[in-house]
Scaffold this active site. Structure first.
Site, PDB file in Angstrom:
ATOM      1  N   TYR A 143     101.794   9.140 -43.327  1.00 37.67           N
ATOM      2  CA  TYR A 143     103.241   9.287 -43.475  1.00 37.67           C
ATOM      3  C   TYR A 143     103.701   8.706 -44.805  1.00 37.67           C
ATOM      4  O   TYR A 143     104.409   9.371 -45.579  1.00 37.67           O
ATOM      5  CB  TYR A 143     103.961   8.600 -42.315  1.00 37.67           C
ATOM      6  CG  TYR A 143     105.467   8.583 -42.465  1.00 37.67           C
ATOM      7  CD1 TYR A 143     106.192   9.764 -42.455  1.00 37.67           C
ATOM      8  CD2 TYR A 143     106.161   7.383 -42.631  1.00 37.67           C
ATOM      9  CE1 TYR A 143     107.571   9.764 -42.600  1.00 37.67           C
ATOM     10  CE2 TYR A 143     107.542   7.373 -42.774  1.00 37.67           C
ATOM     11  CZ  TYR A 143     108.235   8.560 -42.762  1.00 37.67           C
ATOM     12  OH  TYR A 143     109.604   8.549 -42.920  1.00 37.67           O
ATOM     13  N   LYS A 147     105.207  10.937 -47.904  1.00 32.37           N
ATOM     14  CA  LYS A 147     106.601  10.716 -48.292  1.00 32.37           C
ATOM     15  C   LYS A 147     106.684  10.298 -49.759  1.00 32.37           C
ATOM     16  O   LYS A 147     107.591  10.721 -50.491  1.00 32.37           O
ATOM     17  CB  LYS A 147     107.259   9.663 -47.402  1.00 32.37           C
ATOM     18  CG  LYS A 147     107.516  10.114 -45.976  1.00 32.37           C
ATOM     19  CD  LYS A 147     108.480  11.300 -45.896  1.00 32.37           C
ATOM     20  CE  LYS A 147     109.917  10.888 -46.090  1.00 32.37           C
ATOM     21  NZ  LYS A 147     110.860  12.016 -45.836  1.00 32.37           N
TER      22      LYS A 147
END
Length: 336
Positions: A143, A147
């Protein structure tokens, strides 16, 4: 003055819903997109134009989705601390790239990316993280990696035709939160709650409404913010131990808090994550390096840049928001 037309992605999530309400409260014409038709019907009832769309689908009609829009607030993402790398790449990088390219073709002039402070997460205390604080050299999970890659891509796309910026809201809580409260409630419902370093680490929560205000304000000021990223939080650090005790009380629970030596916690996280990665486990291990970074190490933010560039000042006590939602959950048996 003609109302701005804003596309909000991820609108059926907790933050997305708050963004739709905030943007419409400012007089914007909102086109909201997401995958949950039930929530979408509620957004339509508020006056938004809801268009169901899966941004990861290769045949997603992005040209139609963006038609007539002046701005994009891109809040859609795969937000989880564990999962397949390919899924995170598809949702957080590929979908963002395609939306960014389509926005340029559609002559959108402002693009606001909802990023994440997870890009800073590491096994070290970080207090008063500033505007130019570098992200972790090695992001702790897929993640955070995806991102960070997407944020850099969006900021690099800023030019005179389309201004871009990014906002990184920390630990969002409030109505519609399906991440922070459920995970904390699960921990608080155990007979024993292990706390690395005794729960001394500081954490900052952010009310969804404050995050939505900051993101919509960034949309209004994107040309002046061009190419910048700002950190957002509730601005009130609280020790993990204190938060755990207050949350447990709000849920009607009384777990025994068990201090865990840091060295032992690091070893357990390393072993658990390594085994899960080798075996291809779909379920998140009880302890990962990312979870350890969240629970054992302080992460707080210098809000002066957001105050200076956005006029940001949190209006809601995020801890009280979390506790209020916890009491509501307990009243309907959700924490049993």
């Amino acid at each position: 003055m003609t109302a701005r037309r804003i596309l909000i992605t991820g609108a059926t999530g907790g933050l997305g819903h708050a963004l739709v309400q905030e943007a419409m409260g400012r007089g914007a014409v909102v086109r909201a997109t997401g995958r949950q038709t039930g929530v979408g019907a509620g957004l339509s009832a508020l006056g938004a134009q809801f268009v169901r769309c899966d941004l990861t689908a290769p045949d997603a009609d992005l040209a139609a989705l963006l038609s007539g829009c002046d701005s994009v607030i891109h809040a859609a993402a795969l937000s989880a601390s564990w999962g397949r790398e390919a899924d995170f790449i598809a949702a957080n990088i590929t979908a963002t790239r395609r939306l960014l390219d389509a926005a340029r073709v559609a002559r959108v002039t402002r693009f606001v990316f909802v990023s994440s402070p997870s890009i800073f997460a590491q096994l070290a205390d970080q207090v008063q993280i500033g505007e130019y604080h570098p992200p972790a050299a090695r992001p702790l999970n897929a993640y955070a990696r995806t991102k960070l890659a997407a944020e850099r891509m969006v900021l690099a796309a800023c030019d005179e035709r389309m201004a871009t910026c990014a906002i990184r809201p920390r630990a969002l809580v409030g109505q519609g939160d399906r991440v922070i409260l459920p995970r904390l409630a699960q921990l608080a419902s155990r007979n024993r709650m292990p706390l690395p370093r005794g729960g001394a680490a500081l954490i900052e929560l952010t009310d969804l409404r404050d995050a939505a205000w900051a993101i919509c304000e960034a949309e209004a000021r994107t040309p002046a913010l061009g190419g910048r990223a700002l950190n957002i939080s509730g601005g009130k650090p609280i020790a993990v131990r204190d938060l755990a005790l207050r949350l447990a009380a709000a849920l009607g629970k009384s777990p025994r808090l068990v201090p865990v030596p840091l060295l032992l916690a690091r070893q357990l996280a390393h072993v658990a994550q390594t085994v899960a990665s080798i075996t291809g486990a779909q379920q998140e291990p009880v302890l990962t390096r990312y979870t350890l970074a969240t629970l054992a190490y302080s992460q707080t933010f210098d809000l002066a840049p957001a105050q200076r560039r956005l006029g940001y000042q949190p209006q809601h006590d995020a801890v009280e928001t979390l506790l209020g939602e916890a009491r509501r959950m307990a009243s309907v048996g959700g924490a049993a």
